[in-house]
Structure formats: structure tokens, C-alpha cells
Design a protein around this motif. Structure first.
Motif, PDB file in Angstrom:
ATOM      1  N   PHE A 227       1.763   1.860  -3.428  1.00  0.00           N
ATOM      2  CA  PHE A 227       0.595   2.370  -4.149  1.00  0.00           C
ATOM      3  C   PHE A 227       0.445   3.883  -3.955  1.00  0.00           C
ATOM      4  CE2 PHE A 227      -3.929   3.508  -3.829  1.00  0.00           C
ATOM      5  CZ  PHE A 227      -4.319   3.274  -5.138  1.00  0.00           C
ATOM      6  N   LEU A 228       0.557   4.325  -2.678  1.00  0.00           N
ATOM      7  CA  LEU A 228       0.443   5.764  -2.400  1.00  0.00           C
ATOM      8  C   LEU A 228       1.567   6.545  -3.068  1.00  0.00           C
ATOM      9  CD1 LEU A 228      -0.569   5.681   1.382  1.00  0.00           C
ATOM     10  CD2 LEU A 228      -2.042   6.133  -0.585  1.00  0.00           C
TER      11      LEU A 228
ATOM     12  N   LEU B 261       0.270   9.473   6.969  1.00  0.00           N
ATOM     13  CA  LEU B 261      -0.639   8.453   6.438  1.00  0.00           C
ATOM     14  C   LEU B 261       0.091   7.138   6.180  1.00  0.00           C
ATOM     15  CD1 LEU B 261      -3.381   7.585   5.313  1.00  0.00           C
ATOM     16  CD2 LEU B 261      -2.685   8.570   3.107  1.00  0.00           C
ATOM     17  N   MET B 262       1.286   7.200   5.588  1.00  0.00           N
ATOM     18  CA  MET B 262       2.021   5.971   5.262  1.00  0.00           C
ATOM     19  C   MET B 262       2.509   5.253   6.519  1.00  0.00           C
ATOM     20  SD  MET B 262       4.077   6.721   1.695  1.00  0.00           S
ATOM     21  CE  MET B 262       4.880   8.237   2.207  1.00  0.00           C
TER      22      MET B 262
ATOM     23  N   PRO C 278       0.826  -1.238   0.000  1.00  0.00           N
ATOM     24  CA  PRO C 278       0.000   0.000   0.000  1.00  0.00           C
ATOM     25  C   PRO C 278       0.847   1.270   0.000  1.00  0.00           C
ATOM     26  CG  PRO C 278      -0.126  -1.120   2.119  1.00  0.00           C
ATOM     27  CD  PRO C 278       0.555  -2.064   1.187  1.00  0.00           C
ATOM     28  N   LEU C 279       2.023   1.231   0.637  1.00  0.00           N
ATOM     29  CA  LEU C 279       2.893   2.415   0.619  1.00  0.00           C
ATOM     30  C   LEU C 279       3.387   2.684  -0.803  1.00  0.00           C
ATOM     31  CD1 LEU C 279       5.016   1.828   3.859  1.00  0.00           C
ATOM     32  CD2 LEU C 279       2.766   2.877   3.601  1.00  0.00           C
TER      33      LEU C 279
ATOM     34  N   GLU D  21      -3.496  17.785  -4.085  1.00  0.00           N
ATOM     35  CA  GLU D  21      -2.564  18.037  -2.965  1.00  0.00           C
ATOM     36  C   GLU D  21      -1.211  18.581  -3.438  1.00  0.00           C
ATOM     37  OE1 GLU D  21      -3.627  14.988  -3.732  1.00  0.00           O
ATOM     38  OE2 GLU D  21      -5.194  14.492  -2.275  1.00  0.00           O
TER      39      GLU D  21
ATOM     40  N   LEU E  67      -0.481   3.682   8.220  1.00  0.00           N
ATOM     41  CA  LEU E  67      -0.927   2.521   7.468  1.00  0.00           C
ATOM     42  C   LEU E  67      -0.014   1.318   7.726  1.00  0.00           C
ATOM     43  CD1 LEU E  67      -2.982   1.502   5.404  1.00  0.00           C
ATOM     44  CD2 LEU E  67      -1.420   2.277   3.594  1.00  0.00           C
TER      45      LEU E  67
ATOM     46  N   ILE F  40       0.793   6.927  -6.667  1.00  0.00           N
ATOM     47  CA  ILE F  40      -0.235   7.939  -6.942  1.00  0.00           C
ATOM     48  C   ILE F  40       0.380   9.328  -6.912  1.00  0.00           C
ATOM     49  CG2 ILE F  40      -2.316   9.037  -6.014  1.00  0.00           C
ATOM     50  CD1 ILE F  40      -2.909   6.443  -7.433  1.00  0.00           C
ATOM     51  N   TRP F  41       1.108   9.603  -5.813  1.00  0.00           N
ATOM     52  CA  TRP F  41       1.662  10.966  -5.675  1.00  0.00           C
ATOM     53  C   TRP F  41       2.868  11.203  -6.575  1.00  0.00           C
ATOM     54  CZ3 TRP F  41       0.605   9.889   0.028  1.00  0.00           C
ATOM     55  CH2 TRP F  41      -0.637  10.400   0.379  1.00  0.00           C
TER      56      TRP F  41
ATOM     57  N   ALA G 130       1.374  13.028   4.008  1.00  0.00           N
ATOM     58  CA  ALA G 130       1.704  11.795   3.292  1.00  0.00           C
ATOM     59  C   ALA G 130       2.512  10.850   4.168  1.00  0.00           C
ATOM     60  CB  ALA G 130       2.460  12.126   2.009  1.00  0.00           C
TER      61      ALA G 130
END
Length: 346
Positions: free
Chosen positions: A301-302, A328-329, A298-299, A315, A332, A305-306, A325
Motif C-alpha cells: 500500500f505504501l 516506516l516500512m 501494508p508495505l 515528500e 510496520l 502511494i509513493w 520510507a
């Protein structure tokens, strides 16, 4: 390719021992024991006494001519002489008209833990017993000491009793080796079952015991069937009053065979333990890799995205975007880790 000994009149020792051939004579009766040592059978022949038990010990088989002299003097046939000089001969027991022949292996342990076989040939007649060994050995020392002290009136008995004593010593040697092997295998098993994974033995240690077991089995197992040849009632060289001692030899052989079977089972169990231990270790490694991968997927993935190069992103110009960011990471990753702990998957 092995040679056919029926097509050769030559007598040659085919073993690796370089011990020069020399002879020991132990001549005894109820009253006395006389011993002598020589390199020449012609000299030793003069010390043979007809009304005594003559135990001739031949150490070293390099001089085939001397071996032939000894065998011809006691009317031992040519094929038996060939078998005695064949260091790779299988364990066997044979009954002849005037003598019994036993060929077996003695084992000595080297510094590296491996066993080295040495052939022991025994020819037992009515008034003589001849032993052939490839090298010098202390195997007979206890028996010679018993003859000196006349333990259990050993000097009052015939050659078949001396034969039973030698065979019993061989069985005792096998039992000692197997007892040591059982103890070592139990130590390996304890190391496998220890919670400390660093003390687990490697496959090399198990393989060394497996090789030793195969060698010991090759030496002992043929005796299981062969020894019955000594118990025939027609065998006039085994006197009735001494037969219980051969039954004792057979009992010791059966104990050795049972111990051999136990060692075989333990070696098999250790191989299974090694395989399951490797599987368990591999599963543990895969579990750790899976946890790490699951946390970072998931990290990734984020970050993907960014990391896209679009001009208009919500953002992109946000003052606290970078900090949020990271928060959140991290949250998570910690959340996934504790989820695994809660489910006991890690």
C-alpha cells in the motif's frame, strides 16, 4: 469370463505355478514311518499300505492327469478334483460320505512386503490324507519331523488328528502374519505421532498394508462359518477323542479373526491420521502464507502511494524521504510480526 466347470469334462490347472507335479508319501503307524518320493502315481501306489495312515503330498498341479489318478484311486469325485485344480477357488470346507475336503490359502511374504497366496487342498479319509499344494513348501516340515519323533504319540492317532495338526499349523501361520502386521502398523502410528514431521509415512505404506489386510481377510474370514461343518456329530471321520483338537483349531481361528479385526481398525486409524496430518500441514502452510501476505499488504500500500506519478507530492523533494520510507516500512513489518507472536497466531 469364468468358465462353468459343470459344462466341462476336462481337468486343467489354472494357476500360475510352474512346479512340476511330484508326489511324496508318508506311510506310518505306531511302530514305524516310511517315506518315498516319485513323479508317478503308479509307482507310489505300490507303497500304499492298508493298515497304516497314508499321507500323500502332491506338490505342483501342472500334471492334471496325475491329479486325476490320485483322486480316482481314493474315490474322490470329479467336482472336488476340479476344485483342487482351481487355484482361485474360495476357501471352503465340505463333508462327503467317505472323506472331508478343506481348501484354504497359505500366505508367503515376498521381499517387497506383499503376500503371495498358495492354495492348499486337503482330502481326509478314514485311512488316508492327501494334501495338494501348487508349489514346493516347507509348511509340512515340522509335522514330518513330529511324525519321525512320534511327538505326543502322533503316529498312534487317526487321520483326523493329522488333519487338526495341519489346520493348526495354518492358523499359526495366519497368527504370525497378523502379529507382524500389528507390529508394523504400530510402528507407522508412532511415526505419525512423532514430533519430527520428516519421519511421517506416506500413503503408499498405508495402502500396502491395506492391500495385505484385504488379502489376509479374504483367506481367513470364510473359515469363520465353514469350520462349523467339521463339528457335526454325524461326521464319522472325526473321532470323539480327537474333537478337542478341532476345538483348539477353532479357538486359534477366533484369535486370528480378532487380530484381523484389530488390524482393520488400525489401518482405518492410520488413514484418518494421514488425512489429519495432511490437513495440519496444509493449515501450517496457509498460516505462514497468511502472515507473509499480511506483512506485505501494508508495505505494498505504501509503495503504491509513493509510486504514483503526481508532480506535486509533499515528500517528493524531501531530502530524507527515502530513508524515512524504509524506516516506516521496516517498523510496520516488525510491528505486525510481533503482534502475531503476541496473539499466538504464528
Amino acid at each position: 469370463m469364468a468358465k462353468n466347470n459343470l459344462l466341462s469334462e476336462q481337468l486343467n490347472y489354472n494357476g500360475a505355478s510352474e512346479t512340476p507335479t511330484h508326489l511324496h508319501l508318508c506311510s506310518y503307524n505306531a511302530a514305524l514311518v516310511e517315506k518315498s518320493t516319485t513323479d508317478s502315481f503308479d509307482e507310489l501306489k505300490q507303497s500304499l499300505v492298508g493298515d497304516r495312515v497314508n499321507w500323500v503330498q502332491v506338490h505342483g498341479l501342472q500334471n492334471a492327469a496325475t491329479i486325476r489318478q490320485v483322486c480316482e484311486h481314493f474315490d474322490i469325485d470329479f467336482l472336488t478334483t476340479q476344485d483342487i485344480l482351481n487355484a482361485n477357488h474360495l476357501t471352503k470346507i465340505e463333508e462327503h460320505d467317505r472323506y472331508n475336503v478343506i481348501i484354504l490359502k497359505l500366505l508367503s511374504r515376498e521381499k517387497d512386503g506383499a503376500y503371495t497366496p498358495q492354495q492348499l487342498g486337503i482330502v481326509q479319509g478314514d485311512s488316508f490324507l492327501i494334501t495338494f499344494t501348487e508349489r514346493e513348501t516347507d509348511f509340512f516340515n515340522e509335522i514330518l519331523s513330529a511324525l519321525d519323533k512320534n511327538v505326543l504319540k502322533i503316529r498312534n492317532r487317526q487321520t483326523d488328528y493329522l488333519l487338526s495338526v495341519i489346520l493348526n499349523s495354518a492358523m499359526a501361520g495366519f497368527m504370525s502374519i497378523l502379529t507382524t502386521m500389528e507390529d508394523e502398523l504400530e510402528d507407522l502410528e508412532e511415526r505419525f505421532l512423532s514430533p519430527d514431521s520428516y519421519v511421517a509415512p506416506g500413503i503408499e505404506e498405508i495402502q500396502a498394508h491395506r492391500r495385505n489386510h484385504r488379502l489376509i481377510r479374504k483367506c481367513i474370514l470364510p473359515l469363520k462359518e465353514q469350520i462349523n461343518k467339521l463339528f457335526h456329530t454325524e461326521n464319522t471321520l472325526l473321532h470323539k477323542n480327537n474333537r478337542p483338537f478341532f476345538n483348539d483349531v477353532n479357538d486359534h481361528l477366533q484369535f486370528a479373526l480378532q487380530a484381523l479385526e484389530g488390524c482393520r481398525d488400525m489401518v482405518g486409524a492410520l488413514i484418518d491420521l494421514y488425512i489429519s496430518s495432511n490437513d495440519r500441514r496444509m493449515n501450517s502452510i496457509m498460516k505462514q502464507l497468511t502472515v507473509v501476505s499480511t506483512i506485505f499488504i501494508p508495505l505494498t500500500f505504501l509503495a503504491g502511494i509513493w509510486g504514483m506519478n503526481f508532480s506535486f507530492m509533499p515528500e517528493l523533494n524531501w531530502k530524507y524521504g527515502y530513508l524515512c520510507a524504509w524506516i516506516l516500512m521496516i517498523a510496520l513489518a516488525v510491528g505486525i510480526y510481533y503482534y502475531f507472536k503476541h496473539k499466538k497466531w504464528y
